[in-house]
Design a protein around this motif. Structure first.
Motif, PDB file in Angstrom:
ATOM      1  N   ASN A 227       0.807  -1.218   0.000  1.00 15.46           N
ATOM      2  CA  ASN A 227       0.000   0.000   0.000  1.00 15.46           C
ATOM      3  C   ASN A 227       0.841   1.270   0.000  1.00 15.46           C
ATOM      4  O   ASN A 227       0.310   2.362   0.221  1.00 15.46           O
ATOM      5  N   ASN A 228       2.159   1.110  -0.231  1.00 14.27           N
ATOM      6  CA  ASN A 228       3.052   2.259  -0.361  1.00 14.27           C
ATOM      7  C   ASN A 228       3.003   3.174   0.864  1.00 14.27           C
ATOM      8  O   ASN A 228       2.862   4.394   0.764  1.00 14.27           O
ATOM      9  N   ILE A 229       3.138   2.562   2.043  1.00 16.20           N
ATOM     10  CA  ILE A 229       3.159   3.307   3.304  1.00 16.20           C
ATOM     11  C   ILE A 229       4.610   3.361   3.792  1.00 16.20           C
ATOM     12  O   ILE A 229       5.225   2.317   3.997  1.00 16.20           O
ATOM     13  N   PRO A 230       5.193   4.539   3.996  1.00 15.70           N
ATOM     14  CA  PRO A 230       6.610   4.629   4.397  1.00 15.70           C
ATOM     15  C   PRO A 230       6.855   4.053   5.792  1.00 15.70           C
ATOM     16  O   PRO A 230       6.056   4.259   6.712  1.00 15.70           O
ATOM     17  N   SER A 231       7.987   3.381   5.975  1.00 13.98           N
ATOM     18  CA  SER A 231       8.330   2.841   7.288  1.00 13.98           C
ATOM     19  C   SER A 231       8.654   3.966   8.262  1.00 13.98           C
ATOM     20  O   SER A 231       8.557   3.803   9.475  1.00 13.98           O
ATOM     21  N   SER A 232       9.023   5.136   7.750  1.00 24.15           N
ATOM     22  CA  SER A 232       9.408   6.259   8.604  1.00 24.15           C
ATOM     23  C   SER A 232       8.224   6.823   9.394  1.00 24.15           C
ATOM     24  O   SER A 232       8.417   7.564  10.354  1.00 24.15           O
ATOM     25  N   TRP A 233       6.993   6.454   9.011  1.00 21.19           N
ATOM     26  CA  TRP A 233       5.836   6.991   9.730  1.00 21.19           C
ATOM     27  C   TRP A 233       5.742   6.464  11.156  1.00 21.19           C
ATOM     28  O   TRP A 233       5.348   7.181  12.060  1.00 21.19           O
ATOM     29  N   GLY A 234       6.064   5.205  11.366  1.00 23.69           N
ATOM     30  CA  GLY A 234       5.923   4.613  12.685  1.00 23.69           C
ATOM     31  C   GLY A 234       4.465   4.466  13.095  1.00 23.69           C
ATOM     32  O   GLY A 234       3.548   4.883  12.389  1.00 23.69           O
ATOM     33  N   THR A 235       4.261   3.841  14.245  1.00 25.88           N
ATOM     34  CA  THR A 235       2.905   3.679  14.769  1.00 25.88           C
ATOM     35  C   THR A 235       2.782   4.361  16.115  1.00 25.88           C
ATOM     36  O   THR A 235       3.737   4.379  16.905  1.00 25.88           O
ATOM     37  N   ALA A 236       1.627   4.928  16.380  1.00 27.28           N
ATOM     38  CA  ALA A 236       1.317   5.394  17.727  1.00 27.28           C
ATOM     39  C   ALA A 236       0.832   4.195  18.544  1.00 27.28           C
ATOM     40  O   ALA A 236       0.552   3.123  18.005  1.00 27.28           O
ATOM     41  N   VAL A 237       0.758   4.373  19.874  1.00 25.46           N
ATOM     42  CA  VAL A 237       0.220   3.333  20.764  1.00 25.46           C
ATOM     43  C   VAL A 237      -0.846   3.985  21.627  1.00 25.46           C
ATOM     44  O   VAL A 237      -0.621   5.051  22.209  1.00 25.46           O
ATOM     45  N   ASN A 238      -2.003   3.354  21.700  1.00 22.01           N
ATOM     46  CA  ASN A 238      -3.108   3.863  22.516  1.00 22.01           C
ATOM     47  C   ASN A 238      -3.289   2.984  23.742  1.00 22.01           C
ATOM     48  O   ASN A 238      -3.488   1.770  23.621  1.00 22.01           O
ATOM     49  N   VAL A 239      -3.189   3.608  24.915  1.00 22.55           N
ATOM     50  CA  VAL A 239      -3.407   2.914  26.190  1.00 22.55           C
ATOM     51  C   VAL A 239      -4.768   3.392  26.693  1.00 22.55           C
ATOM     52  O   VAL A 239      -4.966   4.590  26.939  1.00 22.55           O
ATOM     53  N   GLN A 240      -5.716   2.472  26.835  1.00 27.99           N
ATOM     54  CA  GLN A 240      -7.107   2.854  27.086  1.00 27.99           C
ATOM     55  C   GLN A 240      -7.722   1.971  28.157  1.00 27.99           C
ATOM     56  O   GLN A 240      -7.494   0.766  28.197  1.00 27.99           O
ATOM     57  N   MET A 241      -8.495   2.618  29.024  1.00 30.18           N
ATOM     58  CA  MET A 241      -9.201   1.888  30.072  1.00 30.18           C
ATOM     59  C   MET A 241     -10.089   0.815  29.454  1.00 30.18           C
ATOM     60  O   MET A 241     -10.826   1.077  28.508  1.00 30.18           O
ATOM     61  N   MET A 242     -10.007  -0.398  29.990  1.00 24.94           N
ATOM     62  CA  MET A 242     -10.826  -1.497  29.473  1.00 24.94           C
ATOM     63  C   MET A 242     -12.285  -1.320  29.858  1.00 24.94           C
ATOM     64  O   MET A 242     -12.624  -0.915  30.968  1.00 24.94           O
ATOM     65  N   VAL A 243     -13.146  -1.608  28.893  1.00 19.63           N
ATOM     66  CA  VAL A 243     -14.561  -1.857  29.186  1.00 19.63           C
ATOM     67  C   VAL A 243     -14.832  -3.267  28.678  1.00 19.63           C
ATOM     68  O   VAL A 243     -14.183  -3.746  27.756  1.00 19.63           O
ATOM     69  N   PHE A 244     -15.793  -3.925  29.296  1.00 20.96           N
ATOM     70  CA  PHE A 244     -15.873  -5.363  29.105  1.00 20.96           C
ATOM     71  C   PHE A 244     -17.188  -5.792  28.453  1.00 20.96           C
ATOM     72  O   PHE A 244     -18.275  -5.509  28.960  1.00 20.96           O
ATOM     73  N   GLY A 245     -17.029  -6.492  27.344  1.00 22.65           N
ATOM     74  CA  GLY A 245     -18.179  -7.073  26.666  1.00 22.65           C
ATOM     75  C   GLY A 245     -18.396  -8.517  27.058  1.00 22.65           C
ATOM     76  O   GLY A 245     -19.343  -9.151  26.578  1.00 22.65           O
ATOM     77  N   ASN A 246     -17.513  -9.045  27.893  1.00 25.55           N
ATOM     78  CA  ASN A 246     -17.600 -10.469  28.258  1.00 25.55           C
ATOM     79  C   ASN A 246     -17.918 -10.664  29.737  1.00 25.55           C
ATOM     80  O   ASN A 246     -17.553 -11.645  30.343  1.00 25.55           O
ATOM     81  N   MET A 247     -18.639  -9.667  30.326  1.00 26.14           N
ATOM     82  CA  MET A 247     -18.940  -9.716  31.748  1.00 26.14           C
ATOM     83  C   MET A 247     -20.262 -10.432  32.032  1.00 26.14           C
ATOM     84  O   MET A 247     -20.628 -10.677  33.159  1.00 26.14           O
ATOM     85  N   GLY A 248     -21.027 -10.712  30.951  1.00 24.00           N
ATOM     86  CA  GLY A 248     -22.308 -11.376  31.131  1.00 24.00           C
ATOM     87  C   GLY A 248     -23.198 -11.162  29.924  1.00 24.00           C
ATOM     88  O   GLY A 248     -22.774 -10.579  28.917  1.00 24.00           O
ATOM     89  N   ASN A 249     -24.440 -11.585  30.040  1.00 26.04           N
ATOM     90  CA  ASN A 249     -25.341 -11.512  28.889  1.00 26.04           C
ATOM     91  C   ASN A 249     -25.888 -10.123  28.604  1.00 26.04           C
ATOM     92  O   ASN A 249     -26.550  -9.915  27.594  1.00 26.04           O
ATOM     93  N   ASP A 250     -25.640  -9.151  29.504  1.00 28.28           N
ATOM     94  CA  ASP A 250     -26.006  -7.761  29.217  1.00 28.28           C
ATOM     95  C   ASP A 250     -24.784  -6.977  28.713  1.00 28.28           C
ATOM     96  O   ASP A 250     -24.763  -5.753  28.729  1.00 28.28           O
ATOM     97  N   CYS A 251     -23.790  -7.708  28.280  1.00 26.30           N
ATOM     98  CA  CYS A 251     -22.565  -7.103  27.737  1.00 26.30           C
ATOM     99  C   CYS A 251     -22.328  -7.668  26.332  1.00 26.30           C
ATOM    100  O   CYS A 251     -22.789  -8.765  25.999  1.00 26.30           O
ATOM    101  N   GLY A 252     -21.607  -6.933  25.542  1.00 24.69           N
ATOM    102  CA  GLY A 252     -21.323  -7.402  24.187  1.00 24.69           C
ATOM    103  C   GLY A 252     -20.314  -6.516  23.486  1.00 24.69           C
ATOM    104  O   GLY A 252     -19.865  -5.497  24.033  1.00 24.69           O
ATOM    105  N   THR A 253     -19.987  -6.915  22.279  1.00 26.88           N
ATOM    106  CA  THR A 253     -19.007  -6.149  21.503  1.00 26.88           C
ATOM    107  C   THR A 253     -19.346  -6.308  20.032  1.00 26.88           C
ATOM    108  O   THR A 253     -19.939  -7.309  19.623  1.00 26.88           O
ATOM    109  N   GLY A 254     -18.973  -5.306  19.239  1.00 23.40           N
ATOM    110  CA  GLY A 254     -19.308  -5.397  17.826  1.00 23.40           C
ATOM    111  C   GLY A 254     -18.504  -4.460  16.943  1.00 23.40           C
ATOM    112  O   GLY A 254     -17.760  -3.604  17.419  1.00 23.40           O
ATOM    113  N   VAL A 255     -18.676  -4.682  15.655  1.00 25.74           N
ATOM    114  CA  VAL A 255     -18.064  -3.857  14.612  1.00 25.74           C
ATOM    115  C   VAL A 255     -19.177  -3.480  13.647  1.00 25.74           C
ATOM    116  O   VAL A 255     -19.987  -4.339  13.273  1.00 25.74           O
ATOM    117  N   ALA A 256     -19.229  -2.212  13.248  1.00 28.38           N
ATOM    118  CA  ALA A 256     -20.294  -1.804  12.326  1.00 28.38           C
ATOM    119  C   ALA A 256     -19.795  -0.718  11.379  1.00 28.38           C
ATOM    120  O   ALA A 256     -18.832   0.003  11.683  1.00 28.38           O
TER     121      ALA A 256
END
Length: 875
Positions: A227-256
């Protein structure tokens, strides 16, 4: 204060993409828009590049800032990493400025250890959830940070399920999860000879370093080169508080997605799983539910999500791809980005958004990647053949297109078989990011597991590759080399066909038909043509290729390689007669046999181009290429030509060159044998006379290109032969017809002396294949043997034969353009190497002031769009 390497989400915004990466910038923007984003901070791309400058170490200044911002995150959340009373758990995710789905690494549930897991169990009153999260963390950390194959952990899970007599992970109890934690840690210790780390800050720093390292993992490097992306760009890192979709049947996760990424339909499109974490959806381990079903299960979260989707699409003025988690009924947004989509969907979305008044036509043109159009330009399944074929299975149409090929079961097999000249369909239980190269070379991908947002589907759509996902009726027997559907077995090497538009799978080869440009595609290309200033021509050697290019919108031919016309049947025989001839008279006699054939070729090409300009390059390769190589073939040809074998052997020996690329070829052949140039001129002009008489409404102006010129005098010599021959023919025909004689600039000396050559040459066409070879000093045919070492060692990032070297070769072109115009202000300038179809190279051509680019027929629409985008970016 030194450089700032860390930012809370609320400190950033969408305009800081280069620094915060795409994910970080979008999390910041969503936070500023008041959306429910879990607290977090971003470590910048500059920290990643500094990490590599420091010898792959996180220096003390960056560490200090990470812990400072961890403290701020703890204050925001009211929780503390490693705390035994109110512990903070975080995710650590990559985030390059260009979207690279699945290419780099993620760690979830970081901060868990043997003590914290008990606190989480107590706080949530859910022991199963706590230990499920812990076993996931151990597995991810082991895989991403320590390099232990996650499949080994999956086997431990499968063994335990078999022992318990259960099939689904959801049937595992809290005690089972506890046992998995013990087994995982034992496996970790036995493989790595160390205990699983219990100190959360150590876990965090090792995870951040692993994400930095993943910028240079093999799949990320391959994706960047693709995809012609330069290696010099590097990646950022995101550190984020967890929220949980696997805590029970009133929890979930998705992509849309805000629109359908396969078809472009304006309708919310996506999938989710209840009681699951995000990786479960994209990994394809469980088949998820459709997003509409969320309305019944969590109506409040669904309504809020629908409103957020609408807001984000309007804000970014583009189709969005979002990740979300529901924890105890509450919605959290984890990501948004411009969604990957198929070419058909990209065109529909662009046209629809213009019609909706959301974007301008310029913005619409910039929304579609030129390379995406490639998938629309190749054959599709013939409708009649499809009706006769009976599908063996039907699954999810994850990425449209027609794919037909031999079955392979691994990425390595796909690569090997493709290199051997076979077309293949990659069949997998589920794909992983490591399969990227195999997916790229395969005609299509078929998976047993996974949904429309699984890794296979997302990556295939981004590549424009055909994909059918979630075909659960396939029973995989990969070790035995087959899969079965019912009682029928399909073995490695058998041919199957898959239809990414319907999801159907066929146990046979199905006939295909050519693509056409119509509907949204046609409308979109009209916008591109109105915007671009570069002409787009084609490289075509036959009337059929010329017509295909014309149908795809070519405005002429920038390169007809006449040598390709000499290899068929009677032509090669006459060509060989010419080569072995000892006098000019004998050569002319042989050439007289070729003349009518070549003239007829040019008639067909002129007619296929409907009066548009045609540039014809005279004979370029050395003569030995037309002669046999082995003793047996030489003897056979000698008998056919009534020669003694030893005489023909002597001709072959005399023509042998140590370096044919630098030998007796191109203009040098015409200097030695001017009768070749005479014959080709007759064919060009006689064909033009015939066609012009037939089509009086056209204004044919043949363009004759002399290849491999390095000196003005050699060009002048051959041009005299051409002009004398052409003028005599036109005088005899009593006809006026303009023709132009120019040259291909492919020798560095010619580029440096362009002001001199332009005294005689009416046009320049840059032959960047040879110009690149001669500037670098290595052969395109042989460079593959060592270029991989150059990529691995960061000497080169791209193949200079794919993307034009703008520093070196580009400097020669810029200089040549400038000097050529000084001598002849109206000189016509083009490019006809492989770079003429490469979007990045096309932008360069626009900037330096060329008149046209010329590319293969199937890249013409790609070049048309790239030329329009170049005009938008640079005007």
């Amino acid at each position: 204060m030194g450089k700032k390497y860390t930012y809370l989400f609320r400190e950033g915004n969408e305009n800081m993409r280069e620094l915060l990466g795409g994910k970080g910038a979008n999390l910041a923007e969503m936070s500023n828009l008041g959306m429910p984003v879990p607290y977090g901070f971003t470590i910048t791309t500059e920290a990643c590049t500094q990490y590599y400058k420091d010898g792959e170490k996180i220096n003390d200044e960056i560490k200090e800032q990470i812990f400072e911002y961890l403290d701020k995150l703890e204050k925001q959340s009211g929780k503390k990493l490693g705390d035994k009373e109110n512990p903070l758990l975080v995710s650590v995710r990559s985030g390059a400025r260009a979207s690279m789905p699945g290419m780099m690494d993620t760690i979830l549930n970081l901060g868990l250890n043997d003590e914290v897991v008990e606190t989480v169990a107590e706080l949530t009153k859910n022991e199963r959830f706590a230990y499920d999260s812990y076993r996931r963390f151990i597995q991810m950390f082991s895989d991403v940070v320590m390099g232990l194959n996650k499949a080994r952990f999956e086997k431990i899970i499968d063994d335990l399920k078999a022992k318990r007599g259960i099939e689904s992970d959801l049937d595992l109890t809290a005690d089972d999860m506890k046992e998995l934690v013990v087994l995982f840690k034992q496996f970790y210790e036995s493989e790595l000879l160390e205990s699983f780390p219990q100190e959360p800050k150590e876990q965090l720093m090792r995870a951040i370093e692993a994400v930095f390292k993943s910028w240079d993992n093999p799949r990320a490097i391959y994706y960047r080169r693709m995809n012609n992306i330069p290696s010099s760009w590097g990646t950022a890192v995101n550190v984020q508080m967890m929220v949980f979709g696997n805590m029970g049947n009133d929890c979930g996760t998705g992509v849309a997605f805000t629109r359908n990424p396969s078809t472009g339909e304006k309708k919310l499109y996506g999938e989710f799983l209840m009681n699951a974490q995000g990786e479960d959806v994209v990994a394809g381990v469980r088949t998820p539910n459709k997003i509409d079903e969320l309305k019944e299960i969590a109506p409040d979260a669904y309504d809020q999500f629908v409103n957020i989707c609408s807001t984000l699409e309007k804000h970014y003025r583009n189709m969005q791809d979002m990740e979300f988690t529901i924890e105890k009924g509450k919605l959290f947004m984890l990501q948004t980005r411009n969604g990957k989509r198929t070419a058909q969907a990209a065109l529909k979305i662009a046209c629809d958004m213009v019609d909706e008044g959301m974007i301008t036509t310029d913005e619409a043109l910039m929304m579609v990647e030129p390379q995406q159009l490639d998938s629309l330009l190749h054959p599709m399944f013939d409708e009649k053949a499809l009706k006769k074929a009976e599908p063996i299975a039907s699954a999810l149409p994850a990425s449209p297109g027609a794919a037909c090929g031999e079955i392979v079961f691994s990425a390595d097999e796909a690569i090997q078989q493709t290199e051997a000249g076979h077309k293949v369909v990659l069949v997998r239980l589920e794909t992983s990011p490591e399969d990227i190269e195999g997916m790229h070379v395969a005609e299509g991908v078929l998976t047993v597991r996974g949904g429309m947002t699984s890794h296979a589907a997302v990556v295939a759509r981004g590549m424009g590759a055909c994909c059918v996902a979630g075909c659960g009726v396939l029973n995989m027997h990969e070790e035995e080399g087959y899969f079965s559907v019912g009682n029928k077995k399909y073995f490695r090497g058998d041919v199957i066909s898959i239809d990414g538009s319907t999801g159907n799978v066929y146990g046979e080869a199905i006939k295909t038909v050519p693509a056409t440009i119509s509907g949204n595609f046609e409308r979109f290309m009209r916008w591109a043509d109105e915007r671009r200033t570069l002409e787009v021509r084609t490289n075509a050697d036959t009337p059929r290729d010329a017509k295909q290019a014309y149908d795809f919108g070519a405005q002429g031919i920038g390169l007809v390689r006449t040598e390709h016309m000499f290899f068929d049947g009677d032509r090669i025989k006459a060509m060989r007669e010419m080569i072995v001839a000892k006098t000019a008279e004998q050569r002319r006699k042989a050439l007289d046999k070729i003349l009518p054939m070549q003239r007829n070729d040019f008639v067909g090409i002129y007619e296929a181009m409907n009066g548009n300009p045609v540039t014809i390059r005279y004979l370029d390769p050395p003569l030995h290429e037309f002669l046999p190589k082995t003793k047996e073939d030489i003897v056979a040809l000698a008998h056919e030509m009534n020669m003694r074998p030893q005489d023909l052997e002597q001709v072959v020996a005399d023509l042998h060159e140590f370096n044919p690329m630098l030998g007796h070829r191109g203009v040098r052949l015409a200097v030695t044998y001017p009768e070749i140039a005479e014959m080709q001129t007759k064919a060009v002009i006689e064909a033009a006379i015939l066609v012009q008489k037939e089509h009086s409404e056209w204004n044919l102006e043949p363009e004759i290109m002399i290849p491999l010129v390095g000196d003005l005098n050699e060009f002048k010599y051959v041009k005299k032969v051409v002009v004398r021959t052409a003028d005599d023919l036109l005088k005899k025909a009593n006809m006026k017809l303009n023709y132009h004689v120019g040259t291909m600039i492919e020798i560095p000396r010619a580029a440096l002396l362009s002001d001199q050559i332009a005294e005689e040459a009416e046009f320049f066409c840059f032959g960047t294949n040879d110009l690149t070879q001669l500037t670098y000093g290595f052969s395109r045919d042989d460079a593959g043997a060592f270029l991989s070492d150059y990529y691995d060692k960061r000497i080169f990032e791209q193949d200079p034969f794919v993307h034009l070297d703008q520093q070196g070769v580009g400097r020669l072109i810029r200089y040549s353009v400038k000097k050529g115009k000084e001598t002849r202000p109206d000189i016509h300038l083009g490019i006809c190497g492989e770079h003429g179809g490469d979007p990045e190279s096309i932008e360069f051509c626009h900037r330096v002031g060329l008149n046209y680019v010329s590319c293969s027929p199937f890249r013409v629409p790609i070049a048309r769009l790239a030329a329009a985008q170049a005009a938008i970016k640079n005007d």
